[in-house]
Enzyme design. Structure first.
Site: not given
Length: 472
Positions: A297, A308, A322
């Site tokens: 999460s 990224d 998740k």
């Protein structure tokens, strides 16, 4: 959306009051879908009345309705559920960083309670509960057939009272663990300085004070390193997640610009996007983020954003996966519902739901063990070997004798090589290391934690390359 919910709730309350739904034909819309909905609500009313009057033992209306609502929500996905007034109050306390219980984040899998991760310093962690463990029994009662809320409620209890959990771990035989319930005060951020210039920060969960704790930790690391912080290890292993706004704030602490995360729900117009503001707490120093199967999460939001943007190197094993957002919607005079309302996406547009985040460098956790003492011979051991004069003339005309102990770099210690000696040596070394950090005892053991050791090696290498580049 809210209007249709209100209508359904009103129809439900009418059905309860009457026992069954007696809907007149002229009240039913000509639309077939709406007609089907009313028929299903009528079915619920009939079943409710038959259970209420015919079940072998009396059951309160409150319990039947709560179970029905929870069943409706839990059938959607593992994370949607109903919170009665007590559960809702407990959840609000938990997000503030203090609550009662065992200290484990759990979900449901195949009818059993699955441990997402144990929380640092809690009864569960101290008892050796591991991420991925399945709980098949609680105090002798089988978990199969319980809802997640029922199982969690059963694991709660009076502070100091004992509870027995039956644990299923991999292919091993099930075994029982006894724990004592405690007030769980989660200090979500801890820090330590490694080797004088490498920072280590452990975030165990994302509660209301995580971002402020991280800022305080990095300030203290800069202080302790006398302004020479070379890099940072951010440990998110076994971090089950927490508050979305804290995950965004922590990501922003290391990013100077760009998207952090976006959420997309059922309605495209309700998509949200969060961007980083200028500023980096570490001033661009290299970062290694540690993740594993217990990282879920909010910790995956941070990992995905830093990966990224090429701001950090992710090391470890694939995260939990998740990738959904739960909204807690209060129900006046009752409790609240926890409803999955959106999926979240990393800056590059990746959805990690049920997939997880793959680290840049895969490093499985392993046990480090010294095989044997270094008894190999070196040049200095050879008879008549030339000495190293270091480019300067000796003080006397005598050459040093290479085989004397003071000139022999490879003298073995006078003890029997073996496993026990290696462990004793590691234990002694860890005691001799200075403790610099917010805890009285060391929170890291790089010589025993293989993944952390590799992260520190990587940062040392990056710092060395950086220093060489700047000197040239």
């Amino acid at each position: 959306m809210f209007r249709s919910t209100l209508l359904a709730a009103t129809a439900l309350s009418v059905g309860i009051a009457l026992g069954t739904f007696a809907l007149r034909p002229h009240l039913v819309s000509a639309d077939s879908k709406q007609s089907d909905t009313y028929e299903q609500l009528n079915l619920f009313g009939e079943v409710f009345e038959k259970v209420r009057t015919g079940y072998v033992e009396p059951v309160s209306d409150d319990k039947l309705i709560e179970s029905a609502v929870n069943g409706m929500l839990s059938s959607l996905d593992p994370h949607s559920s109903y919170l009665n007034a007590k559960d809702f109050a407990d959840m609000q306390v938990q997000t503030k960083g203090e609550f009662g219980g065992l200290g484990i984040e759990v979900t449901m899998q195949d009818g059993l309670v699955k441990v997402v991760s144990p929380m640092d310093g809690t009864p569960a962690a101290e008892a050796g509960i591991q991420a991925g463990d399945l709980i098949s029994g609680i105090d002798g009662d089988p978990v199969m057939g319980m809802s997640l809320n029922d199982a969690v409620e059963k694991m709660r209890g009076e502070i100091g009272s004992s509870i027995k959990l039956m644990i299923v771990r991999g292919n091993k035989d099930p075994f029982e663990v006894t724990l004592k319930r405690a007030v769980i005060t989660v200090k979500s951020v801890r820090w330590e300085l490694e080797e004088g210039n490498i920072g280590y920060v452990r975030i165990s969960s994302f509660s209301e004070k995580t971002d402020s704790g991280l800022r305080d930790a990095i300030a203290k690391l800069k202080d302790a390193s006398k302004g020479k912080l070379a890099g940072l290890v951010l440990d998110l292993r076994n971090n089950p997640g927490g508050l979305l706004d804290q995950a965004i704030a922590v990501s922003d602490d290391f990013l100077g610009k760009g998207e952090i995360v976006s959420t997309r729900g059922r309605n495209p117009d309700e998509a949200q996007r969060w961007n980083a503001e200028a500023g980096d707490l570490t001033d661009g120093k290299p970062i290694v983020v540690l993740i594993n199967g217990g990282s879920a999460s909010a910790s995956e939001i941070v990992s995905g954003a830093l990966q990224d943007h090429h701001r950090a190197i992710l090391l470890g094993t694939r995260s939990f996966g998740k990738g959904s957002v739960q909204s807690v919607i209060p129900i006046p005079n009752h409790g609240a519902i926890r409803l999955t309302t959106a999926r979240y996406y990393t800056p590059s547009g990746r959805s990690i739901q049920a997939k997880g985040i793959d680290p840049d460098i895969v490093v499985e956790q392993a046990k480090i063990e010294q095989i044997s003492e270094d008894n190999s011979r070196h040049e200095a051991d050879l008879k008549g070997a030339l000495t190293n004069k270091g480019g300067t003339a000796p003080d006397s005309g005598e050459d040093a004798v290479p085989n004397k102990p003071e000139n022999n770099a490879a003298q073995p210690e006078s003890k029997t090589p073996g496993k026990s000696d290696s462990k004793t040596s590691q234990k002694d070394q860890s005691k001799e290391k200075p403790v610099i950090g917010s805890e009285k005892e060391r929170i890291t053991q790089p010589e025993l934690d293989y993944q952390l050791g590799r992260a520190l090696d990587l940062l040392r290498g990056l710092a060395l390359v950086s220093n060489q580049s700047s000197s040239n």
